[in-house]
Scaffold this active site. Structure first.
Site, PDB file in Angstrom:
ATOM      1  CG  ASP A 263      64.198  45.885  52.765  1.00 22.20           C
ATOM      2  OD1 ASP A 263      63.122  45.878  52.117  1.00 22.20           O
ATOM      3  OD2 ASP A 263      65.010  44.937  52.719  1.00 22.20           O
TER       4      ASP A 263
HETATM    5  C1  NOJ Z   1      62.060  43.334  51.072  1.00 17.95           C
HETATM    6  C2  NOJ Z   1      63.321  43.068  50.310  1.00 17.95           C
HETATM    7  O1  NOJ Z   1      64.374  42.855  51.219  1.00 17.95           O
HETATM    8  C3  NOJ Z   1      63.688  44.200  49.360  1.00 17.95           C
HETATM    9  O2  NOJ Z   1      64.780  43.799  48.591  1.00 17.95           O
HETATM   10  C4  NOJ Z   1      62.515  44.571  48.484  1.00 17.95           C
HETATM   11  O3  NOJ Z   1      62.876  45.601  47.603  1.00 17.95           O
HETATM   12  C5  NOJ Z   1      61.341  44.961  49.366  1.00 17.95           C
HETATM   13  N1  NOJ Z   1      60.987  43.849  50.232  1.00 17.95           N
HETATM   14  C6  NOJ Z   1      60.118  45.376  48.568  1.00 17.95           C
HETATM   15  O4  NOJ Z   1      59.541  44.270  47.971  1.00 17.95           O
END
Ligand code: NOJ
Length: 734
Positions: A263
């Site tokens: 993530d």
């Molecule tokens: C954080 C989020 O938890 C995730 O779901 C997302 O894909 C990423 N940011 C990128 O935006």
């Protein structure tokens, strides 16, 4: 199996949607491991041509805000590998201007219609491909929704691992049938927004297997290209460097051949992540563009042998194999997030929005029949006066609600609010519509009194924790409607005895105040319908279709009834297997509306249950294939039931199969969802629901054997219209 065969399979199963007799959710066998074998062969050839710096590049994002997509890796000219584009998200291409805002996952789950969900995935995939997105960051199956107020529950499909698993598999198969990589997320134990980047989720072995890992196993079985490790710690170790969960559970036990992507900024160490099983870091730097944990750092770690060359090769090979698996090495469109790709996909959006609507209460007021005058009340009856996209990442609760907020959103290409669609319909019926587009209780009397029906709109909203909306920092602080919704409905019900309450919400709200009002004649749970909000609602309010959605979570009578709370520190998941209906069943708590509940404008009768079984007690023995031991997915019992539309109009029912394990299984939940089918039936028509139960569906996780075990004895089989409306019962023995 090749991609063409996959596409044919997807087409064949779409075609099956037209027939009357329906099998349960998973009739489409995913491509076998041989698709990966061919992709790995190509990956090995490519790898041999890559320098060490190429390998470092392919695993390291270019840095925050440094490319056209939310995640990017550099091109590698020597092997014709492109600048890879990873883009959110679970309901379509984030930041697109020529793409659609598909319905959120929770609305898709609420349809319980696997073919609609598969088509939704295929269209999301087609739009991503049209925009040159190699990897679309969805679906989300974590959070599972153990907290009814969890901020991001709406990105996934509902508070049950089986429902999440079936919906995720269909979504992934849909997305990847378009030649786009799908990322299933967030792995694992990311059940709340509060402290998500610091907390540890301590989850016992059985619970992680039977609840949280389950949908990921189905995703891996469907050949998902990548898995996103989450922000939180799991059992004390960061998810993105957790050897036990990444190498142990995901890669060894589930045989996951694809890659683990972090993530955004969930990586904490250079070597720990590499050794723990992470394969790609995103976005490649922190949000200030500075701290870089891989890139040069990883290069040094490999040169000094702290991370082996073989591990770096393995990372690169997994990434390359996913790229070849999706045949992205030829003819892939160039990156253009703003490409015009909408096609006719809004038909799926309207269908999911509509078929995900759950009719909770109806004492005869619906469907509407050419009313003389309608009152339409509430700020969420109209589009946000500043524009549907006025708030960044949908981070406000002004006007009609179509999705929650955060990174899992897109821009709306257009937005049909309830009032827009009701007005259009009213014009053709000659109905007068009186609107109060605020939530004020003061003027309501004059608007509502004398109307044939007073439709009042209320909402509850939540989202990702980096945005705070009206004081809500992600997770909801309570299960009440926003903007004093209870008081608004009370005021309307004082003025009118013909009140229809429409709820747009990211998750359950407590309905007791509303439920107690005699003037409230109907409650329509309209969920999160995205851009087709009003059209979907009118379809149901006027009976153009009979409502057929079923609740993908439990609506309790009070927040306390759910038994657990969002954690303020670490969370030891002490509720174990008992979340949502499993908890209500165990504690014998009567919910207001149970998991799986939903009314129709017609009636269905259930008859003729038949059960055949070859199930044998004992552990699984098969070799590991993507998803886990292969024999876990063998059908070992088949249950059929006849469903008859005994009412007067066309409608669709979702017969659901719940299984009770024999007493020889240590403390198992009273019942668990293990099959469902959506049957569309004309008045008087009957259809057969066929549920194929796989070995895994009959098993529990034995922590001593470290294996799935079919317990010996008599299993209770229940087929019903909800988790508490079991119409047919039987047994099978193993
Ligand atoms: C954080 C989020 O938890 C995730 O779901 C997302 O894909 C990423 N940011 C990128 O935006």
């Amino acid at each position: 199996m090749h991609l063409q065969s996959l596409v044919l399979l997807a087409a064949a199963s779409l075609a099956r949607a037209e027939t009357h007799d329906r099998h349960d959710a998973r009739q489409t066998a995913p491509a076998g491991p041989e698709a990966w074998t061919a992709a790995y062969a190509k990956a090995s050839t490519a790898l041999a041509k890559m320098s060490q710096s190429d390998k470092i590049n392919i695993v390291t994002g270019v840095g925050w805000d440094k490319g056209p997509c939310v995640g990017n890796t550099p091109a590698i000219g020597s092997i014709g590998y492109p600048q890879l584009c990873l883009q959110d998200g679970p309901l379509g291409v984030r930041f697109g201007t020529g793409s659609n805002a598909f319905t959120p996952g929770i609305q898709a789950g609420s349809t319980w219609d696997v073919e609609l969900i598969r088509q939704r995935g295929a269209y999301i995939g087609a739009e991503a491909r049209g925009c040159g997105v190699h990897n679309i960051l969805g679906p989300a199956v974590g959070p599972m929704g153990k907290h009814p107020d969890g901020g991001r529950n709406w990105e996934g499909f509902g508070a049950d691992p089986y429902l999440q698993g079936v919906a995720a598999a269909a979504t992934i198969e849909g997305i990847q049938s378009a030649g786009v990589q799908s990322t299933v997320k967030h792995f694992i134990g990311n059940e709340q927004e509060l402290n998500r980047e610091t907390m540890s989720s301590t989850i016992d072995d059985r619970t992680i297997h039977e609840l949280y890992l389950w949908p990921f196993a189905e995703a891996v079985r469907s050949n998902v290209a990548s898995v996103m490790c989450s922000y939180n710690k799991v059992n004390g170790t960061w998810a993105c460097e957790n050897d036990k969960i990444l190498n142990g559970l995901l890669k060894n036990e589930l045989g996951f051949p694809g890659y683990v992507v972090s993530d955004w900024n969930a990586q904490h160490t250079t070597n720990g992540a590499a050794l723990g099983g992470m394969d790609m870091t995103m976005p490649g730097s922190d949000y200030s563009g500075k701290s870089i944990l891989w890139g040069g750092q990883l290069s040094q770690a490999v040169s000094s042998n702290q991370v082996s060359k073989a591990r770096l090769d393995d990372m690169a090979k997994r990434i390359l194999a996913a790229w070849y698996l999706l045949k992205q090495d030829s003819g892939f469109p160039r990156i253009n997030i703003k490409a015009s790709v909408q096609g006719n996909h809004k038909e799926n959006i309207r269908a999911v929005a509509r078929d995900g609507i759950v009719l909770l209460k109806n004492s005869g007021i619906l469907p509407l029949k050419k009313p003389g005058r309608l009152a339409v009340i509430g700020s969420s009856a109209v589009v946000n006066p500043k524009g549907a996209n006025a708030c960044v990442d949908r981070g406000c609760n002004t006007g009609a609600l179509g999705m929650g907020w955060g990174s899992g959103t897109t821009e709306y290409p257009y937005f049909v609010a309830p009032y827009d669609a009701i007005k259009t319909r009213a014009q053709s019926d000659g109905t007068t519509v009186t609107l109060q587009n605020s939530d004020s209780t003061s003027g309501v009397q004059s608007v509502a009194s004398g109307a044939d029906a007073a439709i009042v709109f209320i909402t509850a909203n939540s989202g990702e924790g980096y945005i705070t909306t009206e004081g809500v920092a992600g997770d909801r602080p309570n299960l009440d409607p926003w903007h004093n919704g209870n008081q608004l409905v009370q005021a309307v019900a004082q003025a009118s005895q013909n009140v229809i309450v429409v709820v747009h919400s990211t998750g359950p709200i407590v309905l007791e105040t509303i439920q107690a009002l005699p003037g409230v004649k109907a409650i329509v749970w309209a969920g999160l319908p995205s851009q087709e909000n009003g059209n979907a609602l009118v379809d149901v309010l006027y009976g153009l279709v009979s409502p057929s959605g079923k609740l993908p979570y439990t609506i309790g009578k009070s927040r306390n009834d759910y038994g657990i709370k969002v954690s303020t520190g670490n969370d030891n998941f002490s509720e174990g297997l008992y979340i949502d209906y499993r908890h209500f069943d165990k504690e014998n708590i009567t919910p207001r509306y149970e998991f799986g509940f939903g009314l129709s404008y017609t009636n269905f009768t259930f008859s003729d249950i038949s059960i055949t079984s070859t199930a044998k007690a004992g552990p699984a023995t098969g070799a590991v294939a993507p998803g886990g031991r292969a024999d876990l997915f063998d059908t070992v019992a088949t249950v059929t039931a006849t469903i008859t539309n005994s009412g007067a109009v066309l409608g669709a029912e979702v017969p659901q199969l719940y299984l009770t394990l024999p007493a020889s299984a240590p403390s198992a939940p009273p019942k668990q969802l293990r099959g469902f089918v959506k049957l569309k039936l004309a008045p008087g028509a009957s259809g057969t629901a066929t549920f194929n139960l796989r070995r895994k569906d009959l098993s529990y996780w034995d922590t001593r054997l470290q294996n799935w075990v079919v317990p010996s004895g008599s299993f209770g089989v229940g087929v019903g219209a909800s988790s508490r409306d079991i119409r047919l019962t039987g047994t099978l023995t193993a």
